[in-house]
Enzyme design. Structure first.
Site, PDB file in Angstrom:
ATOM      1  N   ASP A  52       0.909  -1.278  -0.040  1.00  0.00           N
ATOM      2  CA  ASP A  52       0.055  -0.045   0.154  1.00  0.00           C
ATOM      3  C   ASP A  52       0.747   1.150  -0.166  1.00  0.00           C
ATOM      4  OD1 ASP A  52      -1.777   1.939   0.518  1.00  0.00           O
ATOM      5  OD2 ASP A  52      -2.643   1.197   2.154  1.00  0.00           O
ATOM      6  N   ASP A 366      29.539  18.512 -56.235  1.00  0.00           N
ATOM      7  CA  ASP A 366      28.687  18.720 -55.077  1.00  0.00           C
ATOM      8  C   ASP A 366      27.939  19.978 -55.449  1.00  0.00           C
ATOM      9  OD1 ASP A 366      28.319  19.762 -52.006  1.00  0.00           O
ATOM     10  OD2 ASP A 366      29.035  17.642 -51.820  1.00  0.00           O
ATOM     11  N   ASP A 367      27.355  20.872 -54.542  1.00  0.00           N
ATOM     12  CA  ASP A 367      26.678  21.965 -54.528  1.00  0.00           C
ATOM     13  C   ASP A 367      27.113  22.906 -55.755  1.00  0.00           C
ATOM     14  OD1 ASP A 367      24.541  23.524 -54.251  1.00  0.00           O
ATOM     15  OD2 ASP A 367      24.941  24.071 -52.152  1.00  0.00           O
ATOM     16  N   ARG A 443      20.106  29.130 -43.298  1.00  0.00           N
ATOM     17  CA  ARG A 443      20.837  29.240 -44.511  1.00  0.00           C
ATOM     18  C   ARG A 443      20.299  29.908 -45.809  1.00  0.00           C
ATOM     19  NH1 ARG A 443      24.240  24.745 -48.025  1.00  0.00           N
ATOM     20  NH2 ARG A 443      26.163  25.492 -47.899  1.00  0.00           N
ATOM     21  N   TRP A 477      22.432  13.022 -50.822  1.00  0.00           N
ATOM     22  CA  TRP A 477      21.325  13.710 -50.495  1.00  0.00           C
ATOM     23  C   TRP A 477      21.449  14.624 -49.286  1.00  0.00           C
ATOM     24  CZ3 TRP A 477      15.869  11.938 -51.872  1.00  0.00           C
ATOM     25  CH2 TRP A 477      14.796  12.667 -50.708  1.00  0.00           C
ATOM     26  N   ASP A 478      21.404  15.963 -49.493  1.00  0.00           N
ATOM     27  CA  ASP A 478      21.664  16.767 -48.423  1.00  0.00           C
ATOM     28  C   ASP A 478      20.309  17.300 -47.856  1.00  0.00           C
ATOM     29  OD1 ASP A 478      23.439  18.254 -46.656  1.00  0.00           O
ATOM     30  OD2 ASP A 478      24.429  18.839 -48.139  1.00  0.00           O
ATOM     31  N   ASN A 480      19.893  20.997 -45.564  1.00  0.00           N
ATOM     32  CA  ASN A 480      20.859  21.819 -44.651  1.00  0.00           C
ATOM     33  C   ASN A 480      20.104  23.009 -43.833  1.00  0.00           C
ATOM     34  OD1 ASN A 480      23.605  21.246 -45.450  1.00  0.00           O
ATOM     35  ND2 ASN A 480      23.052  21.783 -47.405  1.00  0.00           N
ATOM     36  N   CYS A 523      23.140  13.102 -45.910  1.00  0.00           N
ATOM     37  CA  CYS A 523      23.887  14.135 -45.492  1.00  0.00           C
ATOM     38  C   CYS A 523      22.837  15.257 -44.795  1.00  0.00           C
ATOM     39  CB  CYS A 523      24.787  14.605 -46.628  1.00  0.00           C
ATOM     40  SG  CYS A 523      25.638  16.141 -46.060  1.00  0.00           S
ATOM     41  N   ASP A 545      30.315  17.648 -41.284  1.00  0.00           N
ATOM     42  CA  ASP A 545      30.988  18.863 -42.207  1.00  0.00           C
ATOM     43  C   ASP A 545      32.536  19.105 -41.577  1.00  0.00           C
ATOM     44  OD1 ASP A 545      29.348  19.191 -44.162  1.00  0.00           O
ATOM     45  OD2 ASP A 545      28.430  20.933 -43.242  1.00  0.00           O
TER      46      ASP A 545
HETATM   47  C1  GLA Z   1      26.215  20.670 -46.500  1.00  0.00           C
HETATM   48  C2  GLA Z   1      27.210  19.392 -46.716  1.00  0.00           C
HETATM   49  C3  GLA Z   1      28.344  19.688 -47.313  1.00  0.00           C
HETATM   50  C4  GLA Z   1      28.281  20.369 -48.492  1.00  0.00           C
HETATM   51  C5  GLA Z   1      27.333  21.532 -48.362  1.00  0.00           C
HETATM   52  C6  GLA Z   1      27.029  22.305 -49.837  1.00  0.00           C
HETATM   53  O1  GLA Z   1      27.065  21.713 -45.479  1.00  0.00           O
HETATM   54  O2  GLA Z   1      27.244  18.761 -45.373  1.00  0.00           O
HETATM   55  O3  GLA Z   1      29.049  18.601 -47.402  1.00  0.00           O
HETATM   56  O4  GLA Z   1      27.539  19.360 -49.598  1.00  0.00           O
HETATM   57  O5  GLA Z   1      26.224  21.443 -47.733  1.00  0.00           O
HETATM   58  O6  GLA Z   1      26.135  23.189 -49.636  1.00  0.00           O
END
Ligand code: GLA
Length: 727
Positions: A52, A366-367, A443, A477-478, A480, A523, A545
């Site tokens: 209890d 990349d970007d 960003r 494939w990011d 951000n 990513c 990064d």
């Molecule tokens: C992120 C990724 C980086 C790069 C940038 C590009 O920060 O982690 O590796 O690809 O974006 O804008």
């Protein structure tokens, strides 16, 4: 039979090779947790006690029995409104506004094979290697149901848990909190080990005692986050790498999560893993259901090393899928830290020419290759190749790269839109924004509402339109930014976060199906979405990064507790490092990057002929060890947050080969000698250092270790390959 039901006592026992999990339906139909830990025999309901307890209420059915209280008893799936004042796994708001759901046992089923979850990632296994237990629970008043799912991978010591919440009643309900696993411990003192961080410094190890009150970690960011990883260890006080009891809870989900660890008034511990409840109000109409993402549980009494080994195997074999899951991945050169946004097709071809010379397999653009994208303020959403910038079509560029014998890969960020983009000008309402308010920028970009099929379909079509232009063999494939506005034009705001993640999974699944031979790397600003959910779709993830070798050993140390090296993308970058300004040798950077899926991220055209030679050798070394790194057992040999050195070891499954890596994190005058003790070898076998030819007994290497040399200079690194001498 891994799953046993004792009908007379209503006890379920889940047995794996080394562990036992047990629960019981009690006289009132509540599902009580009895035990999880080292393998035991027999029924353990004798552990339940009844006293209890003042101010701990009693269910009405208990009548005059004041010793029965859900506030004290260990439970499988505790819910709000039942008189249990500890944290709940499930909170339901009923149509009348009350928050109550008292789940009682209805029925159960045992099935061969592992259950799957519609639209969500989950552990998979061959039919004969897993069993499923489904327990149907129901609130007798509202008819709200919870189907509790247990997957047992006996050989792997893995138990998975998930739940489906079904509105079986006539009113609308709102799920305010939903978790997939709860672990109740009757006694003992435990620590919570979690992995916190920030962008470019993810997964730092943190250990603290679970004291009275609640310690919670989680993410409200719409992603699993850089800040806290959705995987924790509950360790008995004093547990070390090599000894002691510990439990892992790994959430298979890439959105917001909540993990709570609580010590209650009687010193009992409860740990819960599930969806973040912030901003989460999941409306269920009649007959609708919510699937709660899975939690993967594992237990060992042999310390963290053994626990990690269980998770590594499970992630490699039962979470990652597709042809790359078990394949040695290409060594790639990524253009990001080589040229950021400033490149042309010629720049990429120059990188490819050098790559071919040096022995790199793939170049990744990349970007910056699409729309108007010369910095990070514009262009996202406009998935059209910027041929003017490249000076050629994508098809031509890829052909030129391929003709050099180099594969080609591409960066994408499908979930985002820049305000300065044609897509946004055309469809401003596709971004997640709260009407009447200015959006929160991250960003300088906004998040597309991926809970909407039309939005996903459009982006997928555009991206496929690009991928179909040539032989793209890899995609990064990011993602951000964090999500700030949980709002959708087409769905209830309280559902937006969850539906968004399901939208991402739907997109990823369709992309995988359409390009089964394309490797996808996950990513999110590095490791902002490094979780088992993503790994179901992308067998590797850009770990951080931060490519600084000295920081990376810490990031990779934290990552290693749950995730195997085969999932950790890791690159050699320039010195001084772009994130820290620190200098370390090419050798050291190579040794650190070889703790994962190895690659490069620097302008190799700028390397001296000697450095190019060194890179060539480095790649040769990596190829020699790639199988060991990708499939071997991984051991942490030091704690880089505490020790002067970072040391780790890969050992082949047959114990015949090992690769020791060491980075000296500190130098001092008149240094003491650091000894590194190896693990996982055969004690009675002799191992030869393949470079020096020196031989050692496995027992000596494990009990006394190897002395690391004292040499001048910062961040020296050593890599020693050992082979068992066959007698
Ligand atoms: C992120 C990724 C980086 C790069 C940038 C590009 O920060 O982690 O590796 O690809 O974006 O804008």
């Amino acid at each position: 039979m891994a799953i046993i039901y004792n009908e007379e006592k209503h006890i379920f026992t889940l047995n794996t090779e080394h562990t036992t999990y047990q629960m019981k339906v009690d006289n009132y139909g509540f599902l009580l947790h009895l035990y999880y830990g080292k393998k035991t025999a027999g029924e353990m309901d004798y552990l339940l006690t009844g006293y209890d307890r003042g101010f701990s209420g009693n269910p009405y059915e208990a009548g005059e029995d004041r010793t029965y209280s859900l506030d004290v008893l260990p439970q499988e799936y505790p819910t709000a409104g039942t008189g249990d004042y500890r944290n709940s796994a499930l909170i339901i708001r009923n149509q009348d506004g009350s928050e109550c759901c008292a789940l009682r046992y209805v029925s159960h089923q045992v099935k061969q094979g592992k259950y799957g979850l519609k639209g969500l990632p989950a552990v998979h296994a061959p039919q004969e290697e897993a069993e499923t237990l489904e327990i149907l629970m129901e609130d007798p008043v509202t008819r709200v149901q919870a189907l509790l799912l247990y997957g047992v991978l006996a050989d792997k010591d893995i138990i998975t848990r998930s739940a489906k919440i079904i509105n079986g009643g006539s009113g609308r309900i709102v799920v305010e909190k939903a978790s997939s696993a709860c672990l109740d411990f009757l006694g003992g003192s435990y620590d919570l080990i979690s992995f916190y961080g920030r962008h470019a410094m993810e997964r730092n190890f943190q250990r603290s005692g679970i004291v009275h009150g609640t310690a919670s970690i989680g993410s409200r960011r719409g992603t699993s986050s850089h800040q806290y990883n959705p995987a924790v260890i509950i360790a008995q006080e004093g547990t070390t790498e090599d000894a002691g009891s510990c439990y892992g809870m790994m959430f298979v989900y890439s959105g917001g999560f909540l993990c709570e660890a609580e010590k209650d008034q009687f010193g009992q511990t409860r740990a819960i893993m599930g969806l973040s409840s912030d901003g989460f109000h999941y409306l269920l109409e009649r007959e609708e259901e919510l699937v709660v993402p899975e939690t993967v549980l594992a237990y060992t009494h042999e310390g963290f090393s053994c626990l990690s080994e269980k998770y590594h195997r499970c992630v490699r074999e039962n979470i990652c899928r597709g042809k790359f899951a078990d394949e040695i991945r290409p060594v790639l050169l990524n253009s990001w830290e080589a040229s950021y946004f400033h490149f042309t097709g010629e720049t990429i071809c120059s990188l490819a020419r050098e790559a071919a010379e040096i022995g790199i397999d793939m170049v990744v653009m990349d970007d910056g290759w699409f729309g108007k994208r010369d910095d990070d303020n514009s262009g996202l959403g406009d998935w059209y190749v910027n041929e003017e910038k490249l000076g050629c079509t994508l098809a031509e560029l890829i052909q030129r790269v391929n003709r050099l014998g180099v594969k080609f890969g591409l960066w994408i960020e499908p979930e985002m839109v820049s305000e300065d983009s044609d897509l946004y000008r055309m469809h401003p309402d596709w971004a997640m924004q709260i009407p009447g308010r200015k959006p929160i920028r991250g960003r300088n970009q906004l998040v597309l509402d991926f809970s909407r099929a039309e939005v996903r379909n459009h982006i997928l079509e555009r991206i496929c339109g690009v991928l179909d232009q040539g032989n793209v063999e890899y995609v990064k494939w990011d993602m951000n930014r964090s999500i700030a506005e949980l709002y959708s034009k087409t769905t209830d705001a309280g559902k937006a976060a969850y539906d968004y993640v399901l939208g991402v999974y739907d997109f990823l699944e369709r992309l995988r199906e359409r390009y089964p031979d394309m490797l996808i790397e996950g990513c999110s600003g590095g490791g902002g979405r490094f979780d088992a959910g993503m790994l179901y779709y992308t067998p590797q993830i850009w770990c951080s990064d931060n490519t600084d070798a000295v920081d990376r050993v810490k990031i990779q140390y934290g990552t290693s507790f749950f995730y195997p090296a085969s999932t950790v993308a890791s690159h050699v970058s320039a010195a001084p490092n772009h994130q820290t300004g620190r200098n370390s040798s090419l050798h050291t950077r190579g040794v650190v990057a070889m703790a994962g899926v190895f690659g490069y991220e620097l302008d190799i055209c700028k390397l001296t002929p000697e450095q190019k030679e060194e890179v060539k050798e480095q790649i040769g070394q990596y190829r020699k060890y790639a199988g060991l790194i990708g499939r071997g057992d991984y051991y942490r040999l030091s704690n880089p947050f505490r020790d002067e050195i970072a040391a780790w070891l890969f050992v082949s499954e047959d114990r015949g080969r090992a690769l020791l890596s060491v980075v000296m994190l500190e130098v001092h005058g008149n240094m003491t000698v650091n000894y590194v003790k190896l693990k996982g070898l055969e004690a009675d076998s002799i191992y030869e250092d393949t470079e020096s030819g020196r031989c050692y007994y496995g027992s000596a290497l494990m009990e006394a270790g190897l002395a690391m040399p004292i040499e001048l200079g910062e961040y020296r690194a050593y890599q020693i390959e050992l082979k068992r001498k066959e007698l």
